[in-house]
Motif scaffolding. Structure first.
Motif, PDB file in Angstrom:
ATOM      1  N   SER A 164       0.941  -1.162  -0.126  1.00  0.00           N
ATOM      2  CA  SER A 164       0.091   0.157   0.036  1.00  0.00           C
ATOM      3  C   SER A 164       0.826   1.274   0.033  1.00  0.00           C
ATOM      4  N   ARG A 165       0.275   2.295  -0.643  1.00  0.00           N
ATOM      5  CA  ARG A 165       0.933   3.636  -0.621  1.00  0.00           C
ATOM      6  C   ARG A 165       0.600   4.458   0.346  1.00  0.00           C
ATOM      7  N   SER A 166      -0.224   3.917   0.962  1.00  0.00           N
ATOM      8  CA  SER A 166      -0.820   4.989   2.191  1.00  0.00           C
ATOM      9  C   SER A 166      -0.241   4.368   3.471  1.00  0.00           C
ATOM     10  N   SER A 168      -0.990   4.920   6.640  1.00  0.00           N
ATOM     11  CA  SER A 168      -2.086   4.286   7.377  1.00  0.00           C
ATOM     12  C   SER A 168      -2.447   2.872   7.188  1.00  0.00           C
ATOM     13  N   LEU A 169      -2.644   2.778   5.686  1.00  0.00           N
ATOM     14  CA  LEU A 169      -3.224   1.320   5.343  1.00  0.00           C
ATOM     15  C   LEU A 169      -2.015   0.437   5.529  1.00  0.00           C
ATOM     16  N   ARG A 170      -0.589   0.913   5.478  1.00  0.00           N
ATOM     17  CA  ARG A 170       0.293  -0.240   5.723  1.00  0.00           C
ATOM     18  C   ARG A 170       0.526  -0.605   7.228  1.00  0.00           C
ATOM     19  N   SER A 314       5.093  11.153   9.786  1.00  0.00           N
ATOM     20  CA  SER A 314       3.794  11.449   9.000  1.00  0.00           C
ATOM     21  C   SER A 314       2.688  10.759   9.359  1.00  0.00           C
ATOM     22  N   ASP A 316      -0.971   9.613  10.788  1.00  0.00           N
ATOM     23  CA  ASP A 316      -2.094   8.920  10.302  1.00  0.00           C
ATOM     24  C   ASP A 316      -3.091   8.504  11.302  1.00  0.00           C
TER      25      ASP A 316
END
Length: 325
Positions: A164-166, A168-170, A314, A316
């Motif tokens: 994932s590029r996000s 938070s999703l990682r 960063s 999130d």
């Protein structure tokens, strides 16, 4: 409740709570240690090599081992439906310990979110009245439905964590995969614990012990990567500690013949308790995002910065600092 059941719960409940204390303190120590080494990717297999020798991480390992021993004792005497949800209390201990290690005061909203998780758990247990104490797993096709769901959740979590590029999703993906593997490990440990009660050599005759020895370390590696990627410990740990007992409860009900109160009123109460836990997790995640987004205070405002918590990453919803240590 029979006398034997009462004695079993007298052993299982304190052991589970003490195990949660050890796990919470260990998580805080390990999370702090992961910030002291060079950050790697979200699925960094070399992280252990950088952590070995760190005193704080070794203290966390000792706490984890003690917590696992206490969890084994609890599982040997109590049902999964009771022991696993009690581990949610580790979130509260981890939050306070993490604040102390970071030399900041515990944030009130994050503390309240953790207390909501514990309150929701307490209400859920009171209403559900878990019973039964399964010692063996079902066999054959009966394993497949839940096994398929757990496999899909784990693979999805790993996929989001790795690709994932996000940010938070990682972190969410890593936390989900960790929670599922922890819950699965606990279910298998329940079987192993009961085998140990038969005889010291009994577990070595069955596949469950060897599967625990594979799944357990994988889950632990994922947890360390989750801790390193996360800006704050509590939100990521909240996802893990919520999924862990949920998976354990599912295993108890589906694979081990345990039972819970299933009346319509009880189901409503159990759903309400689960909702309170979810609200607590959302509060933790939202507050972590707010703290992460706050600007770094100047040197003249150091005391206020310490009160608010660590500086920004960063940020999130899961308290992530993408590349900070």
């Amino acid at each position: 409740m029979t006398a034997a059941t009462g004695v079993s719960l007298f052993v299982a409940v304190p052991a589970a709570v003490l195990g949660a204390v050890c796990m919470g303190l260990a998580s805080a120590a390990q999370a702090r240690a992961t910030k002291e080494v060079e950050a790697g990717g979200p699925l960094d297999l070399t992280l252990f090599r950088r952590l070995v020798g760190r005193p704080l991480w070794l203290i966390g390992i000792a706490g984890t081992v003690l917590g696992l021993v206490l969890q084994l004792v609890a599982l040997a005497y109590g049902p999964l439906l009771l022991v696993q949800p009690l581990l949610v209390t580790s979130l509260m201990f981890a939050g306070f310990a993490s604040a102390r290690l970071e030399r900041r005061r515990p944030d009130r909203m994050m503390t309240f979110g953790a207390l909501l998780c514990v309150a929701g758990l307490a209400g859920l247990l009171v209403v559900a009245r878990p019973s039964g104490n399964g010692a063996t797993l079902v066999t054959g096709a009966a394993l497949l439905p839940l096994g398929f769901v757990l496999a899909v959740l784990t693979l999805l979590g790993l996929g989001f964590g790795a690709f994932s590029r996000s940010a938070s999703l990682r972190v969410l993906g890593l936390a989900v995969a960790t929670g599922v593997l922890y819950g699965l490990t606990a279910g298998l440990m329940k079987v192993v614990a009961n085998q140990f009660r038969i005889g010291a050599g009994e577990p070595f005759r069955h596949w469950t012990l060897y599967l625990v020895c594979v799944i357990g370390p994988i889950g632990f590696l994922l947890s360390q990567n989750t801790f390193q990627q996360g800006r704050f410990l509590t939100p990521a740990l909240a996802v893990i500690t919520a999924l862990d007992p949920l998976v354990g409860v599912a295993i108890g009900l589906s694979w081990m013949g345990e039972s819970a109160n299933g009346t319509p009123l009880a189901l409503f109460g159990e759903a309400l308790g689960g909702l309170v836990i979810v609200i607590g997790i959302v509060m933790l995640s939202t507050r972590a995002s707010h703290l992460s987004a706050e600007p770094v205070a100047g040197s003249g405002e150091a005391a206020e910065s310490e009160h608010r918590g660590p500086g920004p990453g960063s940020g999130d919803g899961y308290g992530l600092a993408g590349s900070s240590c």
